[in-house]
Every structure is written in structure tokens, then in C-alpha cells.
Scaffold this motif. Structure first.
Motif, PDB file in Angstrom:
ATOM      1  N   MET A 179      -5.509  -4.584   4.012  1.00  0.00           N
ATOM      2  CA  MET A 179      -4.206  -4.013   3.469  1.00  0.00           C
ATOM      3  C   MET A 179      -3.971  -3.349   2.027  1.00  0.00           C
ATOM      4  O   MET A 179      -3.355  -4.480   1.566  1.00  0.00           O
ATOM      5  CB  MET A 179      -2.940  -4.314   4.349  1.00  0.00           C
ATOM      6  CG  MET A 179      -1.611  -3.208   4.950  1.00  0.00           C
ATOM      7  SD  MET A 179      -1.197  -4.278   5.943  1.00  0.00           S
ATOM      8  CE  MET A 179       0.285  -4.811   5.516  1.00  0.00           C
ATOM      9  N   THR A 180      -2.963  -2.583   1.432  1.00  0.00           N
ATOM     10  CA  THR A 180      -3.367  -2.319   0.395  1.00  0.00           C
ATOM     11  C   THR A 180      -1.521  -2.259   0.395  1.00  0.00           C
ATOM     12  O   THR A 180      -0.624  -1.783   0.994  1.00  0.00           O
ATOM     13  CB  THR A 180      -3.911  -0.907  -0.747  1.00  0.00           C
ATOM     14  OG1 THR A 180      -3.430   0.199   0.520  1.00  0.00           O
ATOM     15  CG2 THR A 180      -5.409  -1.336  -0.561  1.00  0.00           C
ATOM     16  N   LEU A 181      -1.062  -2.032  -1.072  1.00  0.00           N
ATOM     17  CA  LEU A 181       0.652  -1.746  -0.626  1.00  0.00           C
ATOM     18  C   LEU A 181       0.426  -0.629  -0.439  1.00  0.00           C
ATOM     19  O   LEU A 181      -0.154   0.208  -1.407  1.00  0.00           O
ATOM     20  CB  LEU A 181       0.499  -2.380  -2.151  1.00  0.00           C
ATOM     21  CG  LEU A 181       2.501  -2.384  -2.765  1.00  0.00           C
ATOM     22  CD1 LEU A 181       3.529  -3.400  -1.515  1.00  0.00           C
ATOM     23  CD2 LEU A 181       2.278  -3.058  -3.956  1.00  0.00           C
ATOM     24  N   GLY A 182       1.744  -0.179  -0.030  1.00  0.00           N
ATOM     25  CA  GLY A 182       1.780   1.215   0.285  1.00  0.00           C
ATOM     26  C   GLY A 182       3.511   0.916  -0.079  1.00  0.00           C
ATOM     27  O   GLY A 182       4.063   0.593  -0.507  1.00  0.00           O
ATOM     28  N   LEU A 183       3.968   3.098   0.482  1.00  0.00           N
ATOM     29  CA  LEU A 183       5.456   3.565   0.231  1.00  0.00           C
ATOM     30  C   LEU A 183       6.068   2.084   1.756  1.00  0.00           C
ATOM     31  O   LEU A 183       7.299   1.651   1.053  1.00  0.00           O
ATOM     32  CB  LEU A 183       5.486   4.288   0.870  1.00  0.00           C
ATOM     33  CG  LEU A 183       6.448   5.373   0.571  1.00  0.00           C
ATOM     34  CD1 LEU A 183       7.785   5.206  -0.964  1.00  0.00           C
ATOM     35  CD2 LEU A 183       6.582   6.473   1.047  1.00  0.00           C
ATOM     36  N   THR A 184       5.230   2.386   2.627  1.00  0.00           N
ATOM     37  CA  THR A 184       6.399   2.297   3.770  1.00  0.00           C
ATOM     38  C   THR A 184       6.404   0.442   3.723  1.00  0.00           C
ATOM     39  O   THR A 184       8.220   0.212   4.062  1.00  0.00           O
ATOM     40  CB  THR A 184       5.689   1.669   4.694  1.00  0.00           C
ATOM     41  OG1 THR A 184       4.577   2.494   5.367  1.00  0.00           O
ATOM     42  CG2 THR A 184       5.986   1.641   6.311  1.00  0.00           C
ATOM     43  N   HIS A 185       6.137  -0.354   2.512  1.00  0.00           N
ATOM     44  CA  HIS A 185       6.099  -1.377   2.411  1.00  0.00           C
ATOM     45  C   HIS A 185       7.637  -1.865   1.265  1.00  0.00           C
ATOM     46  O   HIS A 185       8.789  -2.646   1.996  1.00  0.00           O
ATOM     47  CB  HIS A 185       4.906  -2.201   1.358  1.00  0.00           C
ATOM     48  CG  HIS A 185       4.114  -2.930   2.595  1.00  0.00           C
ATOM     49  ND1 HIS A 185       2.838  -1.783   2.253  1.00  0.00           N
ATOM     50  CD2 HIS A 185       3.332  -3.440   3.047  1.00  0.00           C
ATOM     51  CE1 HIS A 185       2.064  -2.427   2.737  1.00  0.00           C
ATOM     52  NE2 HIS A 185       2.099  -3.762   3.036  1.00  0.00           N
TER      53      HIS A 185
END
Lengths: 103, 163, 647, 479
Positions: free
Chosen positions: A1-7
């Protein structure tokens, strides 16, 4: 899992709700103001995150965030002045005790 | 992956200290833990390649505003401190309202397909922000200065004692 | 001359402004200015009327007011035959009452203010009459309501007066709400407020076949408009404000609550008669007729048991307004307006006479009077003329107009005719009851020293008496009924004069007078059987507060009272006729009063109460605590979100 | 991107107002403390002159300036006129109130001048950042002005409550705007408009509702209205007048521009939403006004119900037909300012704001009482006053756009409203005065009262010129 907007959105939502909670439940006017600052920070996280993920072509989001920071400072200044002035006269900073005018 | 880890650490710092801000019975402790919250958010900005915003965040928020808040807490000490109940009777309805709102917002955010525009952020955002403020956001820049002016004036008028 | 018609409302308005600006410093403390204003308006009206007799065409004056999309709200005046009749009535009766007020209000500290209000009223009323569109008419309508409110509460030190003014205002507003809806409906379906355009479009069938809630649109519009008339003209069930309105000074009662403003409802129906006439199957007219007839009969029965001279006249006014509505409803366009005109003169006369009596006796109670005929001859004779006119005794004015209404009713609906005839009988009865109590016999009050009123009061009485006696002749059939020739509605033909109907009407009046005389004057059946028979009834009438107690305990007492009355009926069968009258009158009156007090007032009060209570409860949401407000923001956002997301 | 010099012409009114504010700051330094009214007169004169550059823009081709962050069109010009003119009137009314009450008298006039600048900016904002900035500009000034009388406990309470409520509402609004930005990647309203048409509906709803919180706070729309009565009661009366008219009008300018431009093709039915809020707002305001005894609280609730009527105009806004809303704002501005000015006079001279204290005003100050009666009738909407024409237009617009049910609720509400407005008239004319003796009026207030009274009558009797103005102003730049 990569860092995304949802985080970032989750972080901002939680922060917003924490700020709102402080605003609704704290008796001390200064603490309410701190809640407001949290809410504004939540909005800023949104703005900066959207700027990166949604519209990286321009820096509107970051500019918006800077303006909000400035406004937060202004609000803090004026708000704390009002708290001080109320404290001098009413000798309380608890907003539930400041309710002469109602109904 | 490293970014994610950094984000998680920053989020935990931010949220935990934010919870202290919101929930502490000691107003001074609340105000003090505002600092790690705001610094954590500054870290988040760096993750988002917004170094300039992060810098301002540290300077204005974690620096100026928090100090101001602490000042006022000290000045109104008579009416603050741990001696008093810090929450009002709205804890239950407030909790419910906040929980419902959080649930609604989360549901909407997760269900939304946010648009993605092409392009990348500039390497040095500080320069670009400066340029933006002097071109497309020139009006915003000027008006901001006036807002600061009236806020200053208003704060003085309200905070000074009448002679 | 008709080009100058705009001056008619402006003159009293200028007078009003002058009095407000300069007050008591004006000649006659403002009274002369007011009289000059209305007097000049009267002269102008007479001129315009004479012009109308010469066959002048209808004249319109239009000014563009509010532009609205393609169309516009035009404000304007219209002078046609209907207008001239109303102008004549308002200005002549008004002038007389203005003059009379100089004497009546002489000692009042707010003398100048009174004339300012009167002038403002006259201006508004004339505006209402001259309007050539619904909106202007509505503006005048609301303004006369405001003046009425101010004048009923003129003695605002009296709590009853303040209460009465509020009641009048609120009750009539209920009717106005319907009227306003009707006006809006007209505007949004026909796109105009102007009578001429409305009539042209309706005549061309613009609204034909359109339905609202299963009813023809035109009928709905007409009935909604009539709602305003019900309030303003004190028709059942919104009539309760008028008797209370008698708290105002007597000239006000005469001018506003008898002669002019309350007739505005009748005028409005006549003005928009085409809408009523064209409604499918005359549906709207049927409503008008029934409401009118019920009002006429019901108010007459109540008048029988009133002891306050002004209240008798107030109920009588309600009853006569019902007559006018009945006339209009029975296709008697000219008959209704004719009665409006004659009634304005004789009812103003009666009120001013009553005022003269009150001025002399310092009481309103007819039981406390008596024998005034000798002390106040002018008042007596003029009052008698007014009474004869109201009772419908030929050749006085009321006979001719009432006869026309009876005639129309006779031709169109026998049931309504019977009701009208009964009301005619009662009218004669209660009016002569007043005459006998007030003027006949000897003074019952010992500390009163009745004296004739000053000339400034009696002269207007005589002028009005002359009109009351003679004005009916303009509608006399043997003169060819000139009134009908002057004022008629396209497509309506008045039924021919009938000796039978006329005689029946006169008979009813005569019977009423005879019954009143028998009971109150000759006392032919005074002692023995009659006293026993009528005893309980008339003791009830005499003991005023006995009624008050009765109404106060209205839930239990009416049944008991009816039971007692029934027993009386059984025991004294011999005096059947007397009892019958007594019962009918008293029982109905009592029922109606109870109905008035508890049902109609109740409904009006209920509306106010609901609004007040809702406001009273809701205000506690406003806790004064900032964080409750903040919670309201949060909850508001959540509710709106939910509404938006899960709709 | 070079700075477009020709755009400066389009913001000449704002430049004038900003310069005026700075000049007054300097002037205030040189005016001795007893004679601060000089600053007031200077501010009033300068603001009146400020109408010249605004009127100079009349007829300008609608366009955006400063890279799409600002807009000049008839709509914005109209609201600038309303803002500046009502500020002048409020300054006139404030001079008597402020004299001797506070050592910061001069600063109040300066703040009012700057607020007029903020209101003008609100009217012309075409960018989310500008919207937030200008709303906060006005809010910050308003918080200060509401709490201006620091020695007065009610003043303190008003300032603090207003601040807390405003800060909360605007935080929610800014969060909503951040979502709007996320949905479109744009901050210009005109760019948002096109980007929003394909946006996912739930997120658009969230953005809209949260944005409504902040703007609803400004216009006192239910459920964001609760600050209104408390703040009006506690604030200096001229400030309450200012909040009820100028800042409310500017709030409606922003609301309509946001809805009609940014949300024009958004997948939400904002018309129904606003119509529902309109019905609730006017009813709640009316019902709560009924039991009030304090004139300022009564006027506060009445201003809430008028916000409901104005929302009806927003909901009925379709195509180019904003005349109803604009005329109503014009009529409301004259009338409500006038009513508050009477309250200022009575409050100053009699020392109370209770409606029973108005008893016998018809004898003690006939001119004042008749003016008040005129304002009350106009607020009710009785012809031939400005309020009637405004209501007529707004009901007409509602009916034309199929909102007949809303118009019906509006009619019922105007009837309810009559009860409490007439209560004031009744007190003035039908109640005996508590004490005799005339009630005097200072000259500046008389001027303000005269202008508002004349405006109320003129806009009722001769609506044509006003309608022309309003029709020209209803041109809202849309893409």
C-alpha cells in the motif's frame, strides 16, 4: 500500500471532528478557539493534499492554505482579545456562564 | 513505503496530541499539546511537498498562535486551570453528532473518485508561491494585508482598557 | 369634471397631513380644515354625479406603478355610475358626521388627532371606492382597516377599547387573507389587476373550464374575494368584531362601522360582480345570498336582547349588511347597492341620534333612559324618522330598498325570502323597543338631566333625516325607478313591482311595530298571564349580568336555560304567540351569542394562540448558551447532509 | 503573467475605500479625543464620494479581472452601492451613540469604512479564496464592532458569542470549500462551474452543505441563525442595524453567486434545498418574533424571517430574473435601517429598548412614531410601501418558477408577521405615555431617518426608477 490521497483525507476528517468536538464540549472559550484551530488545520491538510493529488498544475491549494493560516492568526488575535475583554467584565471565560441574553 | 511509515508516525503524533488538546482537564496541558499537533501537521505538509506552507505553519501556528493562546490562558488564570470542570453538559450529544458527522464524511470520501489532473508540483514551491502571490493571486495578497490590518486594529481596540 | 376625480381622495389626505403637521394651531383646532377637505370632496362628488346623470361616460386615469415582466401594475382611478353613487354616500354622510363631531368631541383632549384620523379614513375610503384595479382597492381596504383600528382604540385608556381594536383588526385580517389569495389568483391567471381587463377576459371565457381542487376556478376566486367582504362587512362567521367596535367614539361608529367602511365589502362584491355572476351556475352568488340571509336573520335576533343602544344598532347594521349581500346574491345588483345607499343615510342618522342621547344621558343603557322625547325633540323626531326608515315603513327610504331585496328574493328563492321577511319583522320590533324605552314614558334615571344637544349636532341630524325620509324615492317604482336606470348590471332585469310582496313587507314591519308597542308601550298584556308567561324571559333580558353569568358557564347553563324555557312554554300555552316570539328571539340569540363567543372567537383566538404558543415554546431553543448554538450548527449540517444524501 | 494595469479601473471603488480607510487612520491621530465626530463626518463624506467610482462602473461589460479572482458586473455594483450607502447611514446614526461612550470612537468609523470595503469585496469575489477572505474580513470587523462597548456586560457577551459562532461556522465553510477544491482542482467559481457538472453527487452535497453553514451564518438562515438575537441585543444598536442590512445583503450576494455560478450545473437540486430552508427560516423567525418585548430582539427575529423571504428569492432565481431578490434587498435595506434608527433614537433618549417603552410615542415624538409606523408596515409588506413591492416581486418570481407552495407559506407568514409589527404601532399610538415630554433627535440621526423614510416611501410609490436600477443590476455574470 502506498501513501495516497485517502490517507490524508482520513487524517483531516479525524482532526476536523476532534476540533468540532472541542468546540461543542469545552467550557473554556480559549479551548473552543483551539478546537476551531484544529478544524482550520484539517481544512488546510485537505487543501494541500488536493493540491498535490488533484491539481498539481497550479498552487491554488497551497495559496488557499496560507491564506487560511493568516486568517486563523487574525481570528486568534481578535478572539483572544474578546475573551480578555469579557474576562475583565464578567470574570469568567466559561461560555456557558455567559448567557444573560436568551429567549 | 517509507513515506507511508512517515505519514503514520506523523498522524499518530498529530492525532494523539490533538486528543490531548480536546480532552485534557488541564487547559495549560491542552494548549501545550497543541504544539506537537501543529508540528505533526507541518510534517504532513512536507510529505505533501509543501515546504513553504510547512514553514509558515511552524512559524505562525506552532510559534505565534500557540504562544498567544498560552498568554491568554495565563492572563485569565483566575478563571481557568484544573480547578474547574472543563466540559459542559453537551458531551453526549456532542459525541453522537461528531461520530455521525465523521461517519458521513468518511463514507462520502471513500466513495468519491477524486479527479486527477496531469502535471507535477514544482520543485521549489516557495518560489512558485511567491510568483503566484504576485501574479494570479495579487488581489488575494493585497486583501490579506488589509485583513491583517483590521484584525490588528480590532484586537487593540478590544483588548485595551478604556481610560 | 371627471378628470378632477383624483382630487377627491387627495383633499381629505391633505387635510390629514395639515392637521398632523400643525395640530391644534389650525382654525377650529383642525376641525375646520378636515370639514373643508371632506366638504370640497363632497361638492366635487355631487358635480361628478350630476355629470353622470347627464350620461357621462366612464372615465379612467391610469399611472404605471410597478412594471412586471411584460405587463405592469397600473394604478388608476375609475369613475363610473357605481363609483359616483358610493362617492356621494361617503362624502355627504361623511361631511355630516364631521360637522357633528365638532360638537360631540368638543371636550376631548385629542380633538385634533380625532379629525386627522377621520380625514385619513375618508381619504382611504375614497381611494378604495375610486380604485380601478384590485390592488389599489386592496390598499384602500387595508388602510381603512388601519384607520378603523386606530379609531376603535381611540379611547386607548380603556382596556376594553384596546382589546376591541385588536379584535377588529385580527378578525378582519382573517378575511383579508382569503381576499389577498383571491387577488393573487386573479393576477396569476389573468395577468392583470385592472377591473376592465379582468372583466373583458372573464367575459371572453378566459377562465372557463379551469378547475381548482374540483371546483371551477372562477367560483373559487369569487368566493375567496368574498372572504374579504365577510370580514370587512361583518358577515357570519366573522361578524363578532363589529359589536365590540362600538367602543370607539360614536361618530366613528356612525361613519366607519355603519355607513361606509363596513359597506366596503358590499361595494367590493358589486365592483367585481361579473366574477360572481359568471361563476358556473351562479355558484358564488348562492354563497353570497345564503351568508347574507343567515347574517340578516341571526343578527336581528341578537339585537332584540341588547340593552346597549349602540350594540342594538351594531347588530342591526350586521343584519342590514346581510340584507345587502342577500340582495346581491339574489341577482339584485341594483337592489343591493340601493339598500347600501339608503342604509348609509338612516343608519348614520340613527347612530348620531344615539350619540346625541348618550351625550345627554352619559349612559348607553336604554333601560336607564325614557321620556327623552320631550327633553330632546330634535333628536327624538330625527331618530324616529331613522327608525321608520330602517323598519321599512313607507314612504321612508328603507321601505323602497328593502322591498326590492324582498322582491328579488321572492322571485328566486322562497326559503331565503321567508328568512328576510322574518328579519324585517324583528327589525321593526327591536327598533321600536329602543324607541319606547328611550323616548317614551318617563325618565327612569333620577340623576340625569337630559338636554337637547347643540345645534352643531342637531343640524346634521336634520339633514340626514331629510335624506332618510326622501332618498328612497329615487327607487320608487311609481316614479319609474330612476335608480335602476342609473345603476344596472348588463344582462340583469329587475322583477316588476309586486303589490303582494310590498304589502307582505309592510305587514311584517307593522306587525313588528305593533308587537313592540303591545309589549313595551301599551302593555296590553302587561299583567297577569302575560307577566307570568313572559316573566322569566323578560327578567332574563332585564337582568343583564344574569346573561353574563350564563355565558360564562356556557357549557352547562344553556341546556338548563333551554329546559326552563321549555317548561315555561308548557305551562303557559295560552300565551303561545308571545312565548313563541320570546323563545325564538331569546333562544336563537343565546345560541348565537354562545356561538360567537366560544366558537368564532375561539377559532380566531386559536390561530393566534397556536402561533403565540409555538413562538413561546420555540424561543427556549434560544438558550443563550453559545455552545448550544454551535451544536445547532453541527446538527444542522448533519440534517442537511442527510437530506441531501438520502433524499 | 504581467499585472493587468487596466484591471485597476475595475477595482477603483475598492481602491478608494482602502485609501479612505488608511487616510482616516492618519486623520484619527490628529483629531483630539473630544471631537472624534470629525472622523465620523469625514468617513461619511468619503464613503459618499466612494459612490462616484461605483456609479462610474455602471454599464461596464461584465467580466472577470485579476486572473479570474474578481468580477465586475451589474450584480456586484448593486451590492456595492447597498453596502456603501448603508454604511454611510449607519455612521450617521452611530455618532450620537458613540459620543462619550468609548475612547475608541474614531476607530469605529474606520472599522465601518473598512467593513464597507470588505462588503464590496464580497460582492465581487469570483474565487473561493477571495470569498473566504472577504467574508472573514467582514466577520473580523463585525466581531470587534459587536463587542465594542467593553464596559457593558451584554456587549461583551455579544462580541464573544458572535465570535465563537462565526469562527465555528466559517471553519465548517472552509472545510466545505476544501472539498469543493478537491472535486474540481480549481478555486475560481467560473472554473468550478464547468468542472462540477460531472462530479460525484455525495461529495458535492457535502461541499454545498458545509459552505452553506458559513454563508448561512452571515445571512442568519435557520439553522445557522441563533447568534442573531443575542448579538443584536448586546451590540451597539447602529452595529445591529449594520449587521442586519449590509452584511446580510453581501451574504446574499455571495450565496447567489456561489449557487448560480459554481453550482449552476452541479448534480444537486439546490433550488429545493434553498426553498425548504426558506420556508423553515421565515416561519421560525416569525414565530420567535411573536413573544419578544425587546425591540432589538424583535427586529433580530424579524430579520431572520426576512432572510427566509430573501431565500425565496434565491430559490426562485432563474435565468436573468433576480429582480425580486434585489428589489427586496433594496426595500429591506431602507426599511430595516430606518426601524433600527428609530430604535437607536428611542434607546438613546429613553434608555431602554423595551417595546412597552414606545407607549405614547405618537404624542411625544409624532414624526418619529409615524416613521416607525411606516417602517413596520413596510416590513409587513403593506402597500404602498417599499416592502410591498419587494414582496410582490419575490412572490411573483416564486410563482413563476413553480414554487407556489413556498409563496403560500410566505403569504401566511406575512400575516403572522403583522401581529408583532402592529404591536409596536399599537404601543406608539394606542397606549398612554409613561411620561410626557418630547423625545429629541440629533441632527445626524434625523438625516439618516429622513433618507430611509423617504426611500421606503419612494420605493413603494414610484418603483419605476428602482426597478430600472434593479433590472440593470440583475445581470449576474455567468459562463
Amino acid at each position: 500500500m502506498t501513501l495516497g490521497l485517502t490517507h490524508f483525507l482520513v487524517l483531516s476528517t479525524l482532526l476536523f471532528c476532534l476540533g468540532l468536538f472541542a468546540m461543542l464540549t469545552r467550557r473554556n472559550a480559549v479551548a473552543i478557539l483551539m478546537g476551531v484551530e484544529l478544524m482550520l488545520n484539517a481544512a488546510n491538510i485537505n487543501l494541500v493534499a488536493f493540491n498535490k493529488y488533484v491539481a498539481p498544475g497550479a498552487l491554488n491549494g497551497q495559496v488557499f492554505a496560507l491564506v487560511v493560516i493568516t486568517l486563523a492568526a487574525c481570528e486568534a488575535g481578535v478572539g483572544l482579545a474578546l475573551v480578555m475583554s469579557a474576562y475583565r467584565n464578567l470574570e469568567t471565560v466559561h461560555v456557558d456562564e455567559i448567557n444573560v441574553m436568551k429567549w | 513505503m517509507g513515506q507511508l511509515a512517515a505519514f503514520i508516525i506523523l498522524s499518530v503524533v498529530t492525532l494523539v496530541s490533538a486528543v490531548v488538546v480536546v480532552a485534557s482537564q488541564n487547559i495549560v496541558r491542552s494548549a501545550l499539546s497543541l504544539i506537537p499537533t501543529l508540528l505533526g501537521i507541518a510534517g504532513v505538509y512536507i510529505l505533501l511537498q509543501a515546504e513553504y506552507v510547512a514553514g509558515i505553519q511552524v512559524l505562525i501556528y506552532a510559534g505565534a498562535i500557540t504562544v498567544l493562546i498560552l498568554f491568554v490562558i495565563m492572563l485569565t488564570e483566575h478563571g481557568t486551570g484544573a480547578r474547574f470542570r472543563q466540559v459542559n453538559e453537551q458531551v453526549l450529544p456532542g459525541t453522537i453528532a461528531v461520530a455521525v458527522l465523521a461517519a458521513l464524511l468518511m463514507a462520502v470520501f471513500f466513495g468519491t473518485a477524486w479527479p486527477r489532473a496531469a502535471g507535477t508540483l514544482p520543485q521549489y514551491t516557495a518560489t512558485s508561491i511567491g510568483t503566484t502571490f504576485l501574479t494570479s493571486a495579487i488581489l488575494v495578497f493585497i486583501v490579506t494585508s488589509f485583513v491583517l490590518l483590521v484584525a490588528l486594529m480590532g484586537a487593540i481596540v478590544i483588548a485595551r482598557r478604556e481610560r | 369634471m371627471r378628470e378632477l376625480a383624483w382630487l377627491i381622495p387627495v383633499l381629505p389626505l391633505v387635510a390629514c397631513a395639515l392637521i398632523f403637521a400643525f395640530g391644534p394651531r389650525l382654525p377650529g383646532r383642525g376641525a375646520y380644515v378636515a370639514i373643508a377637505g371632506i366638504g370640497l370632496a363632497a361638492l366635487l362628488s355631487i358635480g361628478i354625479f350630476v355629470e353622470g346623470l347627464g350620461g357621462a361616460k366612464a372615465h379612467e386615469l391610469n399611472v404605471r406603478w410597478v412594471p412586471y415582466g411584460q405587463t405592469a401594475l397600473d394604478l388608476g382611478l375609475r369613475v363610473d355610475n357605481l363609483t359616483t353613487v358610493m362617492l356621494l354616500v361617503v362624502t355627504i354622510v361623511g361631511s355630516m358626521i364631521f360637522v357633528y363631531s365638532v360638537g360631540y368631541m368638543h371636550d376631548d383632549p385629542r380633538f385634533s388627532r380625532f379629525f386627522a384620523y377621520l380625514s385619513l379614513f375618508a381619504a382611504s375610503m375614497l381611494l378604495l371606492v375610486l380604485a380601478n384595479n384590485l390592488l389599489f382597492l386592496y390598499a384602500g381596504w387595508e388602510l381603512v382597516g388601519l384607520c378603523s383600528y386606530l379609531l376603535i382604540g381611540f379611547y386607548f385608556e380603556k382596556p376594553s377599547a384596546a382589546r376591541a381594536s385588536m379584535k377588529a383588526f385580527v378578525t378582519t385580517r382573517v378575511g383579508d387573507l382569503f381576499m389577498f389569495l383571491g387577488i393573487l389568483l386573479v393576477f396569476f391567471t389573468l395577468g392583470t389587476f385592472r377591473f376592465e381587463e379582468i372583466f373583458a377576459k372573464v367575459h371572453a371565457g378566459a377562465l372557463e373550464g379551469m378547475m381548482v381542487g374540483g371546483l371551477p376556478l372562477l367560483t373559487v376566486v369569487a368566493v375567496l374575494l368574498f372572504g374579504g367582504a365577510i370580514g370587512k362587512s361583518a358577515q357570519v362567521p366573522l361578524h363578532t368584531w363589529l359589536p365590540d367596535a362600538m367602543e370607539g367614539p360614536t361618530p366613528v361608529s356612525a361613519l366607519i362601522h355603519a355607513a361606509t367602511m363596513v359597506a366596503a365589502g358590499v361595494y367590493m362584491v358589486a365592483r367585481t360582480y361579473l366574477l360572481f355572476f359568471e361563476s358556473p351556475g351562479h355558484g358564488a352568488l348562492t354563497v353570497v345570498a345564503w351568508i347574507g340571509a343567515v347574517t340578516a336573520l341571526m343578527a336581528a335576533t341578537i339585537a332584540v336582547v341588547q340593552d346597549d343602544i349602540k350594540r342594538v344598532l351594531a347588530y342591526s347594521t350586521i343584519s342590514q349588511l346581510g340584507y345587502m349581500m342577500l340582495g346581491l346574491g339574489m341577482l339584485g345588483y341594483a337592489a343591493g347597492m340601493f339598500h347600501l345607499m339608503t342604509h348609509a343615510f338612516f343608519k348614520a342618522l340613527l347612530f348620531l341620534g344615539a350619540g346625541s342621547v348618550i351625550h345627554a344621558m352619559h349612559t348607553n343603557d336604554i333601560k336607564a333612559m325614557g321620556g327623552l322625547a320631550r327633553a330632546m325633540p330634535s333628536t327624538y323626531w330625527t331618530f324616529l324618522i331613522g327608525t321608520l326608515a330602517l323598519a321599512g315603513v313607507p314612504p321612508f327610504a328603507g321601505f323602497w330598498s328593502k322591498d326590492e331585496i324582498l322582491l328579488e328574493a321572492f322571485h328566486h328563492h322562497r326559503g331565503l325570502y321567508a328568512m328576510a321577511l322574518a328579519a324585517a319583522f324583528l327589525t321593526a320590533f327591536y327598533m321600536f323597543r329602543v324607541i319606547f324605552y328611550t323616548f317614551a314614558g318617563t325618565t327612569r334615571s333620577h340623576h340625569a338631566h337630559p338636554h337637547e344637544s347643540p345645534a352643531v349636532m342637531t343640524r346634521p341630524l336634520w339633514v340626514l333625516a331629510v335624506f332618510s325620509a326622501g332618498i328612497g324615492l329615487v327607487g320608487a317604482p311609481f316614479l319609474g325607478n330612476p335608480f335602476h336606470h342609473y345603476l344596472h348590471f348588463e344582462g340583469l332585469k329587475a322583477p316588476a313591482f309586486s303589490w303582494g310582496v310590498a304589502l307582505a313587507g309592510v305587514g311584517a314591519s307593522g306587525a313588528g311595530i305593533a308587537a313592540a308597542a303591545a309589549v313595551y308601550h301599551w302593555k296590553v298584556v302587561p299583567s297577569g298571564a302575560l307577566r307570568r308567561a313572559a316573566g322569566p324571559l323578560f327578567t332574563l333580558v332585564a337582568h343583564k349580568y344574569y346573561f353574563d353569568e350564563l355565558y360564562a358557564a356556557a357549557v352547562v347553563r344553556p341546556t338548563l336555560a333551554v329546559a326552563r324555557a321549555l317548561r315555561t312554554f308548557d305551562v303557559y300555552v295560552i300565551d303561545l304567540i308571545v312565548n313563541l316570539f320570546g323563545f325564538a328571539g331569546l333562544g336563537l340569540a343565546r345560541l348565537y351569542r354562545v356561538f360567537d363567543l366560544y366558537v368564532v372567537d375561539g377559532a380566531v383566538n386559536l390561530l393566534g394562540w397556536i402561533a403565540q404558543t409555538a413562538g413561546g415554546v420555540l424561543r427556549y431553543v434560544q438558550t443563550g448558551r453559545a455552545q448550544n448554538y454551535l451544536l445547532a450548527i453541527a446538527l444542522g449540517v448533519i440534517v442537511l447532509l442527510a437530506a441531501g444524501l438520502f433524499r | 503573467m504581467p499585472l493587468p494595469i487596466e484591471d485597476l479601473w475595475a477595482v477603483s471603488p475598492e481602491i478608494w475605500l482602502a485609501g479612505l480607510g488608511l487616510l482616516l487612520l492618519v486623520l484619527d491621530l490628529f483629531v483630539p479625543s473630544g471631537r472624534k465626530a470629525i472622523v465620523g463626518w469625514a468617513a461619511a463624506a468619503g464613503l459618499t464620494l466612494g459612490l462616484v467610482p461605483i456609479l462610474g462602473l455602471v454599464g461596464v461589460t461584465p467580466r472577470t479581472v485579476f486572473f479570474g479572482t474578481y468580477v465586475v458586473d451589474g450584480f456586484a455594483i448593486f451590492f456595492k452601492i447597498v453596502a456603501v450607502a448603508s454604511t454611510v447611514l449607519v455612521i450617521l446614526s452611530a455618532m450620537d451613540v458613540l459620543r462619550g461612550q468609548t475612547q475608541f470612537e474614531g476607530e469605529m468609523y474606520i472599522l465601518l469604512t473598512f467593513t464597507a470595503l470588505g462588503l464590496s469585496l464580497m460582492a465581487g469575489s469570483a474565487d473561493l479564496i477571495m470569498v473566504v477572505l472577504s467574508i472573514e474580513f467582514v466577520s473580523l470587523c463585525s466581531y470587534v464592532m459587536a463587542g465594542y462597548f467593553k464596559a457593558d456586560r451584554r456587549g461583551n457577551e455579544a462580541g464573544l458569542k458572535y465570535f465563537l459562532f462565526g469562527a465555528g461556522a466559517s471553519a465548517v465553510m472552509i472545510y466545505g470549500f476544501s472539498i469543493l477544491y478537491g472535486l474540481t482542482g480549481q478555486t475560481s467559481l467560473y472554473a468550478i462551474a464547468s468542472a462540477l457538472s460531472g462530479a460525484p453527487r455525495p461529495a458535492v452535497v457535502v461541499a454545498l452543505v458545509m459552505a452553506l453553514a458559513g454563508i448561512g451564518f452571515k445571512v442568519s438562515m435557520v439553522p445557522f441563525h441563533q447568534w442573531t438575537p443575542d448579538v443584536y441585543e448586546g451590540a451597539p444598536t447602529p452595529v445591529a442595524a449594520f449587521l442586519s442590512v449590509a452584511s446580510k445583503a453581501a451574504g446574499f450576494a455571495v450565496l447567489l453567486r456561489l449557487l448560480a455560478v459554481a453550482f449552476a450545473s452541479a448534480p444537486v437540486d439546490w433550488i429545493t434545498l434553498i426553498a425548504g430552508l426558506s420556508a423553515v427560516t421565515m416561519t421560525v423567525g416569525n414565530l420567535l418574533a411573536l413573544p419578544q418585548r425587546n425591540i432589538k430582539r424583535m427586529l433580530a427575529y424579524s430579520s431572520i424571517s426576512h432572510a427566509g423571504f430573501l431565500l425565496m428569492g434565491v430559490a426562485a432565481y432563474a435565468g436573468e430574473f433576480a429582480q425580486g431578490l434585489l428589489y427586496y434587498i433594496l426595500a429591506y435595506a431602507f426599511t430595516n435601517l430606518g426601524a433600527f434608527f428609530v430604535a437607536v433614537t428611542v434607546g438613546q433618549r429613553l434608555g431602554t429598548d423595551d417595546i412597552p417603552a414606545y407607549a405614547g410615542l405618537g404624542e411625544r415624538a409624532p414624526a418619529l412614531a409615524w416613521l416607525m409606523a411606516l417602517f413596520m408596515l413596510s416590513l409587513t409588506g403593506i402597500p404602498p410601501t417599499a416592502g410591498f413591492v419587494g414582496k410582490f416581486y419575490i412572490f411573483g418570481a416564486a410563482v413563476q418558477n413553480g414554487l407556489i407552495w413556498l409563496a403560500a407559506i410566505g403569504v401566511v407568514n406575512s400575516v403572522i408577521a403583522l401581529y408583532y409589527y402592529v404591536g409596536v404601532i399599537r404601543a406608539m399610538f394606542l397606549m398612554p405615555p409613561a411620561s410626557a415630554g418630547p423625545v429629541g433627535q440629533p441632527a445626524a440621526l434625523q438625516l439618516a431617518l429622513g433618507i430611509t423614510g423617504l426611500g421606503t416611501l419612494a420605493a413603494g410609490l414610484f418603483p419605476q426608477p428602482f426597478v430600472t436600477l434593479v433590472s440593470a443590476a440583475s445581470l449576474l455574470l455567468r459562463f
